[in-house]
Design an enzyme around this catalytic site. Structure first.
Site, PDB file in Angstrom:
ATOM      1  CG  HIS A 242      -1.842  -1.170   1.325  1.00  0.00           C
ATOM      2  ND1 HIS A 242      -2.872  -1.435   0.443  1.00  0.00           N
ATOM      3  CD2 HIS A 242      -1.892  -2.176   2.243  1.00  0.00           C
ATOM      4  CE1 HIS A 242      -3.503  -2.530   0.804  1.00  0.00           C
ATOM      5  NE2 HIS A 242      -2.921  -3.008   1.884  1.00  0.00           N
TER       6      HIS A 242
HETATM    7  O1  RIB Z   1      -5.429   0.068   4.114  1.00  0.00           O
HETATM    8  C1  RIB Z   1      -4.014   0.106   4.049  1.00  0.00           C
HETATM    9  C2  RIB Z   1      -3.480   1.193   4.924  1.00  0.00           C
HETATM   10  O2  RIB Z   1      -3.819   0.916   6.275  1.00  0.00           O
HETATM   11  C3  RIB Z   1      -1.943   1.281   4.899  1.00  0.00           C
HETATM   12  O3  RIB Z   1      -1.555   2.600   5.138  1.00  0.00           O
HETATM   13  C4  RIB Z   1      -1.534   0.410   6.043  1.00  0.00           C
HETATM   14  O4  RIB Z   1      -0.277   0.801   6.616  1.00  0.00           O
HETATM   15  C5  RIB Z   1      -2.636   0.687   7.022  1.00  0.00           C
HETATM   16  O5  RIB Z   1      -2.299   1.868   7.719  1.00  0.00           O
END
Ligand code: RIB
Ligand code: CA
Length: 313
Positions: A242
């Site tokens: 992500h």
């Molecule tokens: O949904 C993914 C996000 O949520 C990313 O930033 C991960 O680190 C969590 O914070």
């Protein structure tokens, strides 16, 4: 010309890899890190940010503590993904020694944006949007001074990962997200629609590990830990990566594609609180408030990530 960035983050293994990528890229001048409550409580995210900066040999970068809890909502954390420490997967037998700044992250954010030339600072948001929302509430003038806010969060067709309808960063503080998405700041959003196309396939994690330097090995170790939840949940060959997508967009925006659309935040849903309501087909007549990216060249993304992380300690 380097781009000055401030990273607001809730490390979190993927946050850590994003921070590594930023520190490995001379195009970016990381002004500071603000550790906010998110994946794990703030006490852990601050400690994890210290660890990440020291692993990268960058204890010179000032670290601030961000908000300890969301604006209104009861706190939601994600130890089921990130482990009890939030950075499970790497050697935690040593303690970081770098200091945490006395000034609060929100005060630093306001002061540094006001002190900088207009449009000089880009804010990279890797966790809940609480800090920026508080800063905008206390100092609305900073909205017009920020160059851009690049954030990982939300989803269009991928809907949600912490609830069926909502992505974690938005769901963790929907009121904060509502403030940010209505502040008139140029937003670049990297949602689940993109990150679910950037899977950490075994050969990609191996290439990272084969770099052999401590940060690349740490990144591979961290992702090999945090992937287990997603592999089990989705049954894919790799877990979505992500937060590094935000930094990759800053470095090579051509890797990604999407469109400028209006994004609203559901703050009063029964089943859909924290949902990003994306007007992809412009049916509402609302002016676009975000560049919403939905596609990526994942090979180019991992090539960028692997080659850059090889340059770290
Ligand atoms: O949904 C993914 C996000 O949520 C990313 O930033 C991960 O680190 C969590 O914070
Ligand atoms: Ca994060």
């Amino acid at each position: 010309m380097t781009r000055k960035i401030i990273i607001d983050t809730d490390p979190g293994q993927d946050d850590a890899v994003a921070i590594f990528l930023a520190l490995a890229s001379s195009e970016l001048d990381v002004q500071a890190i603000i550790a906010v409550a998110g994946n794990v409580p703030r006490s852990h995210t601050v400690e994890n940010a210290r660890r990440v900066l020291e692993l990268a040999g960058r204890a010179d970068i000032p670290l601030y503590a961000g908000a300890e809890r969301p604006l209104q909502k009861t706190q939601t954390t994600a130890e089921h993904v990130h482990g009890p420490t939030g950075l499970d997967g790497i050697d935690m037998s040593w303690s970081p020694s770098m200091p945490v700044q006395e000034q609060s992250g929100v005060e630093y954010l306001i002061q540094s944006v006001r002190a900088a030339e207009p449009q000089d600072i880009t804010l990279v948001m890797l966790g809940p949007l609480t800090d920026l929302a508080i800063a905008l509430t206390l100092a609305p003038d900073i909205a017009s001074r920020l160059r851009e806010v690049v954030l990982m969060g939300g989803a269009w067709s991928e809907l949600g990962n912490i609830t069926p309808a909502a992505e974690f960063n938005i769901y963790a503080d929907p009121q904060a997200a509502d403030i940010v998405f209505n502040a008139g700041i140029p937003l670049v959003v990297l949602p689940l629609d993109v990150t679910h196309k950037c899977l950490g396939l075994p050969e990609r994690l191996k290439a990272l590990r084969d770099n052999g330097n401590r940060c690349s090995v740490a990144a591979a170790d961290m992702l090999s830990y945090s992937e287990r939840f997603d592999l089990d949940k989705y049954g894919w060959k790799g877990a979505p990566l992500h937060d590094p997508c935000t930094i990759a967009w800053l470095l090579q925006p051509e890797i990604f594609s999407g469109r400028s659309v209006h994004v609203g935040i559901e703050t009063a849903g029964v089943l859909s609180t924290g949902m990003t309501v994306v007007d992809w087909w412009s049916v509402t007549g609302r002016a676009p408030n975000a560049l919403f990216l939905t596609d990526a060249d994942s090979d180019a993304f991992y090539t960028l990530l692997t080659t850059r992380l090889a340059t770290l300690p």
